[in-house]
Design a protein around this motif. Sequence first.
Motif, PDB file in Angstrom:
ATOM      1  N   GLU A   1       0.830  -1.209   0.000  1.00  0.00           N
ATOM      2  CA  GLU A   1       0.000   0.000   0.000  1.00  0.00           C
ATOM      3  C   GLU A   1       0.865   1.259   0.000  1.00  0.00           C
ATOM      4  O   GLU A   1       0.533   2.253  -0.646  1.00  0.00           O
ATOM      5  CB  GLU A   1      -0.950   0.017   1.207  1.00  0.00           C
ATOM      6  CG  GLU A   1      -2.107  -0.975   1.119  1.00  0.00           C
ATOM      7  CD  GLU A   1      -3.108  -0.676  -0.005  1.00  0.00           C
ATOM      8  OE1 GLU A   1      -3.117   0.443  -0.560  1.00  0.00           O
ATOM      9  OE2 GLU A   1      -3.883  -1.597  -0.337  1.00  0.00           O
ATOM     10  N   ARG A   2       1.977   1.188   0.714  1.00  0.00           N
ATOM     11  CA  ARG A   2       2.868   2.340   0.742  1.00  0.00           C
ATOM     12  C   ARG A   2       3.467   2.578  -0.650  1.00  0.00           C
ATOM     13  O   ARG A   2       3.542   3.707  -1.129  1.00  0.00           O
ATOM     14  CB  ARG A   2       3.975   2.102   1.771  1.00  0.00           C
ATOM     15  CG  ARG A   2       5.013   3.195   1.812  1.00  0.00           C
ATOM     16  CD  ARG A   2       6.189   2.830   2.714  1.00  0.00           C
ATOM     17  NE  ARG A   2       7.378   3.581   2.343  1.00  0.00           N
ATOM     18  CZ  ARG A   2       8.157   3.277   1.318  1.00  0.00           C
ATOM     19  NH1 ARG A   2       7.890   2.240   0.558  1.00  0.00           N
ATOM     20  NH2 ARG A   2       9.213   4.015   1.048  1.00  0.00           N
ATOM     21  N   ALA A   3       3.869   1.487  -1.306  1.00  0.00           N
ATOM     22  CA  ALA A   3       4.420   1.606  -2.661  1.00  0.00           C
ATOM     23  C   ALA A   3       3.373   2.184  -3.621  1.00  0.00           C
ATOM     24  O   ALA A   3       3.683   3.053  -4.442  1.00  0.00           O
ATOM     25  CB  ALA A   3       4.895   0.237  -3.147  1.00  0.00           C
ATOM     26  N   ILE A   4       2.142   1.720  -3.494  1.00  0.00           N
ATOM     27  CA  ILE A   4       1.069   2.233  -4.362  1.00  0.00           C
ATOM     28  C   ILE A   4       0.899   3.738  -4.142  1.00  0.00           C
ATOM     29  O   ILE A   4       0.809   4.526  -5.085  1.00  0.00           O
ATOM     30  CB  ILE A   4      -0.268   1.507  -4.077  1.00  0.00           C
ATOM     31  CG1 ILE A   4      -0.177   0.022  -4.447  1.00  0.00           C
ATOM     32  CG2 ILE A   4      -1.422   2.169  -4.839  1.00  0.00           C
ATOM     33  CD1 ILE A   4      -1.365  -0.827  -3.966  1.00  0.00           C
ATOM     34  N   GLU A   5       0.913   4.116  -2.858  1.00  0.00           N
ATOM     35  CA  GLU A   5       0.710   5.528  -2.535  1.00  0.00           C
ATOM     36  C   GLU A   5       1.833   6.408  -3.110  1.00  0.00           C
ATOM     37  O   GLU A   5       1.571   7.470  -3.685  1.00  0.00           O
ATOM     38  CB  GLU A   5       0.656   5.674  -1.017  1.00  0.00           C
ATOM     39  CG  GLU A   5      -0.022   6.944  -0.549  1.00  0.00           C
ATOM     40  CD  GLU A   5       0.042   7.067   0.966  1.00  0.00           C
ATOM     41  OE1 GLU A   5      -0.248   6.054   1.647  1.00  0.00           O
ATOM     42  OE2 GLU A   5       0.415   8.155   1.445  1.00  0.00           O
TER      43      GLU A   5
END
Length: 280
Positions: free
Chosen positions: A181-185
Amino acid sequence: HRFIRVALVGNPNSGKTSLFNLASGAHEHVGNYGGVTVDSKIGRFYHKDYTIELVDLPGTYSLSAYTPEERYVRNYLVKEQPDMVINVVGASVLERNLYLTTELMDMGVPMVIALNMYDELEQSGSTFDYLALSRMIGIPIVPTVAKRGQGIPELLDEVIKKYEGEDKREQARIPYGRVLERAIELMEREFTNVDISWLHLPLRYLCIKLLEGDKEIEEMIGGLSKRDEIFACRDKERVYIEKLLREDAESAFANARYGFIEGALKETLIEKSNIHNKTR
Ligand code: BGO
């Protein structure tokens, strides 16, 4: 009189052809949507006050761009933008079939699920709280026995209800866990002030696919002026994911999808062989 364009998407052997034939069978028009190596049938029929155009897309297990079928189905959904997708899910092989569902959810296509082969599920003695799953993912689920035509009118009713906006629920997002999720953000931030409306794909989906290393999506955004920054961020995040999760990004996303499915089924499906264990 309104016109709804509906695409049938499902794994091979989920009962798509049966559903297509029973729904459009004795009615008006069957033609072909052209494709080079794969193509799909089109049927048109009436349901209540609506004309429904149903397209039977090739059976596929996934929407990555690896096989001609996968590419065809994904391109169809992106380019033709059907009003609604009916995702045909074989009830006896739920876990595998729902993988495609998670990918359709990522793509943000409006959909209704046909829980087909419901007869087999009932005969197996398993109990499946599909209404609970429906609530969990925000998508209508209608049990069908396509080869006998059972449940098809109810399925089409749900298609119309959703098309007309009577189903106010938002389709859920697949949660990918902290690292992904952090990478997506971070990827999403790279697209600040970048117009991607012409791609007809949600930003989140785009970022997930880029992180997975999807070549087709990569080509699609190859013309953007910010491409270098976007790809640099992507490459960096892929390395970071692999370091933290000890698997490559593509496996990490796939495993997170299976994890979501497993969790959802743990709460909703009691398989007969497990009834003894679970109820104790
Ligand atoms: C054969 N319930 C059950 N029990 N079976 C179903 C249902 C259902 O709701 N819906 C479809 N089937 P396709 P794809 C067959 O053809 O529509 C059956 O690939 C057989 N054929 O009848 O083709 C359906 O288009 C001989 O089964 O799926 C078909 O998605 C012996 O599931 C199969 C047994 O359906 C696949 C089955 C000569």
